[in-house]
Every structure is written in structure tokens, then in C-alpha cells.
Design a protein around this motif. Structure first.
Motif, PDB file in Angstrom:
ATOM      1  N   GLY A 163       0.810  -1.176  -0.071  1.00  0.00           N
ATOM      2  CA  GLY A 163      -0.202   0.096   0.004  1.00  0.00           C
ATOM      3  C   GLY A 163       0.696   1.325  -0.003  1.00  0.00           C
ATOM      4  O   GLY A 163       2.053   1.280   0.245  1.00  0.00           O
ATOM      5  N   LEU A 164       0.186   2.218  -0.486  1.00  0.00           N
ATOM      6  CA  LEU A 164       0.803   3.780  -0.511  1.00  0.00           C
ATOM      7  C   LEU A 164       0.058   4.802  -0.232  1.00  0.00           C
ATOM      8  O   LEU A 164      -0.952   4.698  -0.634  1.00  0.00           O
ATOM      9  N   MET A 165       0.218   5.722   0.908  1.00  0.00           N
ATOM     10  CA  MET A 165      -0.382   6.666   0.943  1.00  0.00           C
ATOM     11  C   MET A 165       0.232   8.150   1.032  1.00  0.00           C
ATOM     12  O   MET A 165       1.419   8.317   1.504  1.00  0.00           O
ATOM     13  N   ALA A 166      -0.308   8.982   0.347  1.00  0.00           N
ATOM     14  CA  ALA A 166       0.333  10.245   0.018  1.00  0.00           C
ATOM     15  C   ALA A 166       0.112  11.075   1.280  1.00  0.00           C
ATOM     16  O   ALA A 166      -0.594  10.980   1.664  1.00  0.00           O
ATOM     17  N   LEU A 167       1.297  11.890   1.968  1.00  0.00           N
ATOM     18  CA  LEU A 167       1.124  12.407   3.066  1.00  0.00           C
ATOM     19  C   LEU A 167       1.018  13.860   2.681  1.00  0.00           C
ATOM     20  O   LEU A 167       1.272  14.767   3.560  1.00  0.00           O
ATOM     21  N   GLY A 168       1.315  14.321   1.693  1.00  0.00           N
ATOM     22  CA  GLY A 168       1.293  15.686   1.425  1.00  0.00           C
ATOM     23  C   GLY A 168       1.451  16.217  -0.183  1.00  0.00           C
ATOM     24  O   GLY A 168       1.740  15.304  -1.020  1.00  0.00           O
TER      25      GLY A 168
END
Length: 158
Positions: free
Chosen positions: A153-158
Motif C-alpha cells: 500500500g501507499l499513502m500520500a502524506l502531502g
């Protein structure tokens, strides 16, 4: 973005040596010298990134290099032509970041050699798993390095 893991073999390289002739591949004497954890001035790394990554803005690599498990550089004739950074979690996992090969040196196996050298060095430093995230068009390259696809999984943080 795709994620992969590797726990494969690496080509032998020198630790901390800057002597390009001593580190050259005896089979291909014109091959760039690979070195683990060589001194790496930010100006040289910025020069490589500017040539390799359109739109690169010069940056202070000090904090990046301070947090690494290791990095591998490639030099031809003293000029920095390749780089890969590996960070670790302090345990079994390490992560490949910023695999970079100068445009003049691409498609000659240097990127694969850099990543394989990084894998071997990470194993020697205690990592059991090597991870990498990459764009889909790089899947074949990372497969050649020895990675296999995994779900992640990958989550954009900004």
C-alpha cells in the motif's frame, strides 16, 4: 506504484574505496567502479540528479545520507555516474531509494549492478528483506535486479 521485495545475490564491490582502477570490473576494464559508502559531496549528487531527473532542484543531501543504511556509488574516470540509497528499519527490512544512472550510462547494466551491490551490502548489514517501490514502466528493470512483485500500500502524506 508497484512494490517488490528481494533477498538476492550481489556483485562484489569495495567498501569505502575511491580508487576507480582498483574497483573496476576485471572482465570489463571500462566498467564503472562501484563503491559502498564512499564520500559523496552534495554538489556531485545534485549534478547527477540534474542530469538524470528533469526538474531536479538542488537539495541538501546531508539529512538523507545521515539516515541511510548504506549507499552505493558508481564512478567512471572519477565522475559520479550512478547512485542508489538504502535505508533500514533497524531490523530485518531495508528499502531501495533513488536508483539513479546518468543518461550517458543507461541500458548497459549499471543500474542492475548498483541495486545488486546494494542488496548484498544490506544483507551483510543484517537486512533479511529488501523492498522497493517503483512506477510500472520500471517493473522489468527491478525484475532483472531480482525483485518479485508483492502486494503493498501507499499513502500520500502531502
Amino acid at each position: 506504484m508497484t512494490s517488490s521485495s528481494l533477498a538476492g545475490d550481489a556483485d562484489p564491490v569495495r567498501q569505502g574505496s575511491l580508487d576507480a582502477d582498483a574497483d573496476a570490473d576485471p572482465v570489463r576494464p571500462d566498467a564503472p567502479a562501484l563503491v559502498i559508502d564512499a564520500d559523496l559531496p552534495a554538489a556531485e549528487l545534485n549534478e547527477l540528479f540534474r542530469a538524470s531527473w528533469p526538474g531536479h532542484q538542488d537539495t541538501d543531501f546531508g539529512p538523507v545520507l545521515a539516515r541511510r543504511l548504506l549507499h552505493v556509488t558508481a564512478r567512471r574516470g572519477g565522475r559520479l555516474v550512478g547512485y542508489v540509497n538504502v535505508v533500514g528499519d533497524g531490523g530485518a527490512h531495508a528499502f531501495v531509494l533513488d536508483t539513479t544512472v546518468h543518461p550517458d550510462e543507461r541500458r548497459q547494466g549499471l543500474g542492475v549492478a548498483l541495486v545488486r551491490a546494494a542488496a548484498g551490502a544490506a544483507r551483510e548489514r543484517g537486512a533479511h528483506w529488501l523492498h522497493v517501490d517503483f512506477e510500472p514502466h520500471l517493473a522489468r528493470f527491478y525484475e532483472e535486479c531480482g525483485f518479485r512483485p508483492t502486494a503493498a500500500g501507499l499513502m500520500a502524506l502531502g
